[in-house]
Write a protein that holds these residues in place. Structure first.
Motif, PDB file in Angstrom:
ATOM      1  N   ARG A 157       0.842  -1.190   0.000  1.00 27.64           N
ATOM      2  CA  ARG A 157       0.000   0.000   0.000  1.00 27.64           C
ATOM      3  C   ARG A 157       0.880   1.243   0.000  1.00 27.64           C
ATOM      4  O   ARG A 157       1.848   1.352   0.725  1.00 27.64           O
ATOM      5  N   PHE A 178     -11.985   4.035  -4.687  1.00 31.54           N
ATOM      6  CA  PHE A 178     -10.539   4.231  -4.598  1.00 31.54           C
ATOM      7  C   PHE A 178     -10.282   5.383  -3.633  1.00 31.54           C
ATOM      8  O   PHE A 178     -11.007   6.383  -3.649  1.00 31.54           O
ATOM      9  N   VAL A 195      -8.392   0.251  -1.855  1.00 34.73           N
ATOM     10  CA  VAL A 195      -9.518   0.076  -2.759  1.00 34.73           C
ATOM     11  C   VAL A 195     -10.546  -0.809  -2.063  1.00 34.73           C
ATOM     12  O   VAL A 195     -10.196  -1.674  -1.264  1.00 34.73           O
ATOM     13  N   PHE A 201      -4.319  -0.695  -4.347  1.00 37.44           N
ATOM     14  CA  PHE A 201      -4.142  -0.478  -5.787  1.00 37.44           C
ATOM     15  C   PHE A 201      -2.902   0.364  -6.010  1.00 37.44           C
ATOM     16  O   PHE A 201      -2.476   1.123  -5.150  1.00 37.44           O
ATOM     17  N   CYS A 237      -4.714  -3.939  -9.034  1.00 37.03           N
ATOM     18  CA  CYS A 237      -5.468  -4.065  -7.786  1.00 37.03           C
ATOM     19  C   CYS A 237      -5.287  -5.462  -7.217  1.00 37.03           C
ATOM     20  O   CYS A 237      -5.237  -6.441  -7.974  1.00 37.03           O
ATOM     21  N   GLU A 238      -5.211  -5.545  -5.904  1.00 40.50           N
ATOM     22  CA  GLU A 238      -5.267  -6.815  -5.185  1.00 40.50           C
ATOM     23  C   GLU A 238      -6.271  -6.651  -4.065  1.00 40.50           C
ATOM     24  O   GLU A 238      -6.192  -5.683  -3.291  1.00 40.50           O
ATOM     25  N   GLN A 239      -7.218  -7.578  -3.996  1.00 40.84           N
ATOM     26  CA  GLN A 239      -8.255  -7.505  -2.979  1.00 40.84           C
ATOM     27  C   GLN A 239      -8.580  -8.899  -2.481  1.00 40.84           C
ATOM     28  O   GLN A 239      -8.432  -9.881  -3.213  1.00 40.84           O
ATOM     29  N   ARG A 291      -6.270 -10.746  -8.137  1.00 40.33           N
ATOM     30  CA  ARG A 291      -5.455  -9.692  -8.723  1.00 40.33           C
ATOM     31  C   ARG A 291      -6.022  -9.321 -10.090  1.00 40.33           C
ATOM     32  O   ARG A 291      -6.372 -10.195 -10.876  1.00 40.33           O
TER      33      ARG A 291
END
Length: 167
Positions: free
Chosen positions: A31, A65, A71, A106, A115-117, A130
């Motif tokens: 981040r 965002f 994100v 992000f 992005c990774e969530q 991803r």
């Protein structure tokens, strides 16, 4: 009776330690504050897609965002009426804050967005998904790997980006 108590105790111990047996996947992106102007952050992005198992013709996903590099996928909604979705969405803000799925980080590098969530899980730890894409302009981007186009809509209030999942 003793066997039943033992089985209950065993299962309770087993399920209470599932997070240790099946830990959540870790984010690999670090981040970092977003200081650019490639995408707007004073609202949300939405994407519509056809649904074949819904009462409505389309569904809508919402993504926020934040300037701190966080994100949030703020759930998916039946239909495409953004005014109705906004009214419904704000009711879920308290719930969204409590759960790890949907949160992530992000990074933007020129016209590339990454992005990774955390996603949801049917059992075990939460997987990380991803997505990479291309920014068309400050209000539109597309995730390449799933061919999803997202459009901006100015909106307030946004849910708070501070959470216990991302440092």
């Amino acid at each position: 009776m003793r066997a039943t108590g033992f089985i209950f105790l065993y299962l309770t111990t087993l399920f209470s330690s599932c997070d240790k047996l099946f830990p959540d996947e870790k984010l690999t992106l670090q981040r970092r504050d977003y200081v650019g102007n490639e995408l707007r952050t004073d609202g949300y992005y939405y994407s519509h897609w056809a649904s074949y198992n819904s009462l409505f013709d389309n569904n809508t996903a919402i993504m926020f965002f934040y300037r701190n590099g966080v994100v949030l996928n703020a759930l998916s909604y039946d239909g495409i009426n953004l005014e109705r979705i906004e009214n419904e969405m704000v009711l879920y803000y308290d719930i969204i804050q409590k759960y790890k799925s949907g949160w992530g980080v992000f990074i933007i590098d020129k016209d590339i967005i990454m992005c990774e969530q955390w996603s949801t899980s049917a059992g075990g730890g939460l997987p990380v998904y991803r997505r990479n894409g291309r920014i068309e302009n400050e209000t539109t981007f597309t995730f390449n790997n799933i061919h999803e186009t997202w459009h901006f809509k100015q909106f307030s209030p946004k849910p708070d980006s501070t959470n216990s999942f991302i440092k």
